[in-house]
Design a protein around this motif. Structure first.
Motif, PDB file in Angstrom:
ATOM      1  N   LEU A  79       0.818  -1.181   0.013  1.00  0.00           N
ATOM      2  CA  LEU A  79      -0.066   0.226  -0.031  1.00  0.00           C
ATOM      3  C   LEU A  79       0.969   1.259  -0.022  1.00  0.00           C
ATOM      4  O   LEU A  79       0.628   2.369  -0.655  1.00  0.00           O
ATOM      5  CB  LEU A  79      -0.838  -0.086   1.114  1.00  0.00           C
ATOM      6  CG  LEU A  79      -1.910   1.137   1.289  1.00  0.00           C
ATOM      7  CD1 LEU A  79      -2.564   1.266   0.221  1.00  0.00           C
ATOM      8  CD2 LEU A  79      -2.856   1.269   2.588  1.00  0.00           C
ATOM      9  N   LYS A  80       1.817   1.399   0.822  1.00  0.00           N
ATOM     10  CA  LYS A  80       2.664   2.419   1.063  1.00  0.00           C
ATOM     11  C   LYS A  80       3.436   2.609  -0.385  1.00  0.00           C
ATOM     12  O   LYS A  80       3.777   3.678  -0.808  1.00  0.00           O
ATOM     13  CB  LYS A  80       3.781   2.301   1.980  1.00  0.00           C
ATOM     14  CG  LYS A  80       3.223   2.449   3.486  1.00  0.00           C
ATOM     15  CD  LYS A  80       4.214   2.226   4.437  1.00  0.00           C
ATOM     16  CE  LYS A  80       3.849   2.294   6.091  1.00  0.00           C
ATOM     17  NZ  LYS A  80       4.507   2.189   7.002  1.00  0.00           N
ATOM     18  N   GLU A  81       4.036   1.584  -1.270  1.00  0.00           N
ATOM     19  CA  GLU A  81       4.723   1.613  -2.232  1.00  0.00           C
ATOM     20  C   GLU A  81       3.554   2.059  -3.544  1.00  0.00           C
ATOM     21  O   GLU A  81       4.311   2.788  -4.245  1.00  0.00           O
ATOM     22  CB  GLU A  81       5.438   0.390  -2.686  1.00  0.00           C
ATOM     23  CG  GLU A  81       6.304  -0.385  -1.406  1.00  0.00           C
ATOM     24  CD  GLU A  81       7.566   0.590  -1.072  1.00  0.00           C
ATOM     25  OE1 GLU A  81       7.931   1.376  -2.107  1.00  0.00           O
ATOM     26  OE2 GLU A  81       7.921   0.483  -0.112  1.00  0.00           O
ATOM     27  N   VAL A  82       2.619   1.603  -3.739  1.00  0.00           N
ATOM     28  CA  VAL A  82       1.875   2.057  -4.597  1.00  0.00           C
ATOM     29  C   VAL A  82       1.379   3.484  -4.363  1.00  0.00           C
ATOM     30  O   VAL A  82       1.312   4.222  -5.452  1.00  0.00           O
ATOM     31  CB  VAL A  82       0.475   1.052  -4.567  1.00  0.00           C
ATOM     32  CG1 VAL A  82      -0.453   1.518  -5.603  1.00  0.00           C
ATOM     33  CG2 VAL A  82       1.023  -0.388  -5.253  1.00  0.00           C
ATOM     34  N   THR A  83       1.016   3.891  -3.433  1.00  0.00           N
ATOM     35  CA  THR A  83       0.739   5.255  -3.146  1.00  0.00           C
ATOM     36  C   THR A  83       1.812   6.080  -3.487  1.00  0.00           C
ATOM     37  O   THR A  83       1.555   7.278  -4.057  1.00  0.00           O
ATOM     38  CB  THR A  83       0.164   5.429  -1.532  1.00  0.00           C
ATOM     39  OG1 THR A  83      -0.778   4.373  -1.173  1.00  0.00           O
ATOM     40  CG2 THR A  83      -0.061   6.806  -1.333  1.00  0.00           C
ATOM     41  N   ALA A  84       3.030   5.858  -3.127  1.00  0.00           N
ATOM     42  CA  ALA A  84       4.209   6.666  -3.362  1.00  0.00           C
ATOM     43  C   ALA A  84       4.198   6.762  -4.891  1.00  0.00           C
ATOM     44  O   ALA A  84       4.616   7.697  -5.550  1.00  0.00           O
ATOM     45  CB  ALA A  84       5.381   6.087  -2.787  1.00  0.00           C
ATOM     46  N   ARG A 124       1.472  11.101 -10.601  1.00  0.00           N
ATOM     47  CA  ARG A 124       0.669  12.267 -10.779  1.00  0.00           C
ATOM     48  C   ARG A 124       1.470  13.634 -10.962  1.00  0.00           C
ATOM     49  O   ARG A 124       1.025  14.618 -11.462  1.00  0.00           O
ATOM     50  CB  ARG A 124      -0.327  12.339  -9.818  1.00  0.00           C
ATOM     51  CG  ARG A 124      -1.407  11.274 -10.015  1.00  0.00           C
ATOM     52  CD  ARG A 124      -2.350  11.191  -8.639  1.00  0.00           C
ATOM     53  NE  ARG A 124      -3.346  12.382  -8.727  1.00  0.00           N
ATOM     54  CZ  ARG A 124      -4.155  12.674  -9.472  1.00  0.00           C
ATOM     55  NH1 ARG A 124      -4.793  11.676 -10.384  1.00  0.00           N
ATOM     56  NH2 ARG A 124      -4.914  13.876  -9.466  1.00  0.00           N
ATOM     57  N   ALA A 125       2.657  13.573 -10.102  1.00  0.00           N
ATOM     58  CA  ALA A 125       3.394  14.913 -10.182  1.00  0.00           C
ATOM     59  C   ALA A 125       4.144  15.016 -11.299  1.00  0.00           C
ATOM     60  O   ALA A 125       4.905  15.992 -11.569  1.00  0.00           O
ATOM     61  CB  ALA A 125       4.066  14.742  -8.601  1.00  0.00           C
ATOM     62  N   ALA A 156       6.737   2.928 -13.947  1.00  0.00           N
ATOM     63  CA  ALA A 156       6.070   2.346 -12.905  1.00  0.00           C
ATOM     64  C   ALA A 156       5.554   1.043 -13.450  1.00  0.00           C
ATOM     65  O   ALA A 156       5.385  -0.051 -12.606  1.00  0.00           O
ATOM     66  CB  ALA A 156       4.914   3.174 -12.594  1.00  0.00           C
ATOM     67  N   ALA A 157       5.088   0.735 -14.714  1.00  0.00           N
ATOM     68  CA  ALA A 157       4.699  -0.560 -15.208  1.00  0.00           C
ATOM     69  C   ALA A 157       5.847  -1.326 -15.293  1.00  0.00           C
ATOM     70  O   ALA A 157       5.833  -2.432 -15.088  1.00  0.00           O
ATOM     71  CB  ALA A 157       4.108  -0.161 -16.693  1.00  0.00           C
ATOM     72  N   GLY A 158       7.071  -0.915 -15.718  1.00  0.00           N
ATOM     73  CA  GLY A 158       8.137  -2.007 -15.827  1.00  0.00           C
ATOM     74  C   GLY A 158       8.737  -2.344 -14.503  1.00  0.00           C
ATOM     75  O   GLY A 158       9.122  -3.587 -14.144  1.00  0.00           O
ATOM     76  N   GLU A 159       8.440  -1.452 -13.496  1.00  0.00           N
ATOM     77  CA  GLU A 159       8.786  -2.062 -12.080  1.00  0.00           C
ATOM     78  C   GLU A 159       7.752  -3.049 -11.637  1.00  0.00           C
ATOM     79  O   GLU A 159       8.120  -3.873 -10.808  1.00  0.00           O
ATOM     80  CB  GLU A 159       8.556  -0.740 -11.129  1.00  0.00           C
ATOM     81  CG  GLU A 159       9.766  -0.009 -11.428  1.00  0.00           C
ATOM     82  CD  GLU A 159       9.526   1.302 -10.294  1.00  0.00           C
ATOM     83  OE1 GLU A 159       8.607   1.370  -9.729  1.00  0.00           O
ATOM     84  OE2 GLU A 159      10.383   2.064 -10.360  1.00  0.00           O
ATOM     85  N   ARG A 160       6.658  -3.319 -12.301  1.00  0.00           N
ATOM     86  CA  ARG A 160       5.635  -4.226 -11.954  1.00  0.00           C
ATOM     87  C   ARG A 160       5.603  -5.572 -13.004  1.00  0.00           C
ATOM     88  O   ARG A 160       4.703  -6.147 -12.813  1.00  0.00           O
ATOM     89  CB  ARG A 160       4.311  -3.589 -11.892  1.00  0.00           C
ATOM     90  CG  ARG A 160       4.197  -2.904 -10.505  1.00  0.00           C
ATOM     91  CD  ARG A 160       3.018  -1.699 -10.719  1.00  0.00           C
ATOM     92  NE  ARG A 160       2.985  -1.386  -9.384  1.00  0.00           N
ATOM     93  CZ  ARG A 160       3.772  -0.307  -8.835  1.00  0.00           C
ATOM     94  NH1 ARG A 160       4.691   0.195  -9.825  1.00  0.00           N
ATOM     95  NH2 ARG A 160       3.778   0.107  -7.449  1.00  0.00           N
TER      96      ARG A 160
END
Length: 496
Positions: free
Chosen positions: A420-425, A431-432, A440-444
């Motif tokens: 939860l903390k990682e996804v929120t970060a 968004r910023a 972000a997709a590659g990290e997953r």
């Protein structure tokens, strides 16, 4: 006041010369550093002499030492996992690769990603991984007429070095005049199998048909060494220490009852002759071993004494932990991964340790597995696919090849301690504008094209069946309310 130092003099070559003190303590030859690290060698000399014994001891440790086995398994599972997979960016090429990946093993056992795991395991255990490109006939029925044959590094003899006729063979690898690898001289069969010397000959294999993966630690290094090299002595000493501790505990259970009996003979008898045994009622065999809880009878001139070695039981646990910390560092993994011991670990400490470990893993994935292994296999596979007619790529040999090989190799995603903390970060960074969605997709474990295609396919399926999911941002707000209801309410307010 000036202080003068008397110069140090020493005879060298029959002459008295002044000995200058080293400016660096680490380079001195005084008592503290005498005999330490004084052997100067190139990057290949020690490997050439020591590699067979290092590999043999590494194999033995991984077979018999639970910590060495755990280190290898954690190394493989983190570097490869379910496989580092290519995203070709072309559906036709991707489909052909996916089909070939299931039939690429020349031994007919693993798929491409299973071979990846075996190759990384070989690199950990023996220092390097070797594979041969095997070309097949079209009639063999393969998607692309090419397969991979993994062989153990022992097929490449580190003691085979020659120089003749302008050719240089070093540690089984032949080089041309400008230092390029041209031929690998491989044993036909594994040199330690039960094969007669007459049958097991060296076979020269062109370098373009061999995939050689190893971690180069010094410039000019030709062969790799096992990852456990720096801690192999500690692993064997840990085994010896645990065996000694276990023997001591077993010895502690051997205490029983010891009975000293008087000999029965006539007082006027002069006693037994020299070398004659004394006869006793209920005589038993001489005491050769102890049994726990047993009653042992001793002669009147016998007694039992036990050795009293220093007791380190109170320090054993801390000693073992210290040794295993060194083993984990030498193997390139964390102590918690090596042992499974999570005592005293909290979120911050485990996350900090995993972040450092994952930086190393990502570097090895990029420079070792992808660059030395996957990229070369994919390039050869694409050449064979086009040459055999399995793929038709216009202008392939005129420049389209480089475009087709612009592959994204996607590693399995990391499972974080607190998702939860990682996804929120990640969400806040995207968004910023501090991180692109593709990163972000590659990290997953996704390429951005593949992720968007999957999202679009899921949306079309939901619309076809009339599904309205709470997770669909097209229709539902973050708090679960319908966009349509909000829009209707907004329009009503405007009319009023």
């Amino acid at each position: 006041m000036t202080v003068s130092h008397k110069p140090r003099l020493r005879y060298r070559g029959g002459q008295l010369v002044q000995v200058r003190a080293s400016a660096y303590e680490g380079a001195s030859s005084k008592r503290r550093m005498a005999g330490k690290g004084t052997l100067v060698s190139g990057p290949n000399g020690p490997i050439e002499r020591s590699l067979p014994m290092l590999v043999a001891r590494s194999h033995n440790a991984i077979r018999n030492n639970a910590y060495a086995t755990s280190a290898k398994e954690k190394y493989i599972s983190n570097l490869v996992g379910t496989g580092i997979k290519p995203q070709w960016g072309d559906e036709t090429i991707q489909a052909l690769w996916d089909r070939w990946a299931g039939e690429c093993d020349a031994d007919g056992v693993d798929n491409f990603y299973g071979l990846q795991s075996m190759a990384v395991g070989s690199q950990f255990e023996a220092g390097e991984a070797l594979a041969r490109i095997r070309y097949r006939r079209k009639s063999d029925g393969l998607a692309v007429p090419m397969q991979l044959q993994l062989i153990e590094p022992e097929h490449l003899d580190p003691a085979y070095s020659q120089a003749f006729g302008g050719r240089l063979i070093k540690m089984g690898i032949e080089f041309n005049a400008i230092g390029q690898r041209t031929v690998y001289h491989l044993w036909r069969f594994h040199p330690h199998e039960q094969i007669t010397r007459e049958l097991n000959t060296r076979v020269p294999v062109p370098a373009e048909g061999v995939i050689h993966m190893y971690r180069r630690q010094r410039p000019g290094q030709l062969r790799g060494v096992p990852e456990l090299t720096s801690v192999i002595v500690r692993l064997y000493e840990i085994d010896e220490m645990q065996d000694a501790t276990l023997a001591r505990q077993k010895l502690a259970q051997l205490f029983g009852v010891f009975v000293k009996r008087k000999t029965s003979h006539d007082p006027e008898d002069e006693g037994p002759m020299f070398g004659e045994l004394v006869s006793m009622p209920g005589e038993v065999e001489p005491l050769g071993e102890f049994t726990p809880g047993g009653i042992h009878y001793l002669e009147d001139d016998e007694e039992v004494q036990f050795s009293n070695p220093p007791d380190i039981q109170s320090q054993y646990t801390e000693w073992l932990r210290t040794e295993l910390l060194a083993v984990a560092a030498g193997a390139g993994i964390t102590y918690e991964q090596l042992t499974g011991d999570l005592k005293g670990v909290n979120y911050s400490s485990i996350r900090a340790g995993l972040l450092e470990f994952r930086r190393r893993v990502e570097a090895l994935q990029a420079t070792l597995i992808v660059h030395q292994w996957c990229r070369r296999i994919a390039a050869k596979w694409l050449d064979v696919a086009v040459t055999s007619g399995a793929l038709a790529i216009p202008g392939y040999w005129q420049g389209a090849r480089e475009h087709a090989l612009a592959i994204d190799w996607i590693a399995p995603k990391w499972a974080w301690v607190d998702p939860l903390k990682e996804v929120t970060a990640d969400l806040l960074e995207v968004r910023a504008g501090f991180k692109p969605r593709s990163e972000a997709a590659g990290e997953r474990g996704w390429s951005i094209e593949q992720l968007d295609a999957e999202i679009d396919r899921a949306n079309q399926s939901a619309d076809r069946f009339g599904l309205l999911l709470d997770s669909d941002p097209r229709h539902m707000a973050k708090n679960g309310s319908l966009h349509q209801a909000l829009e209707a309410l907004a329009n009503t307010d405007e009319e009023n």
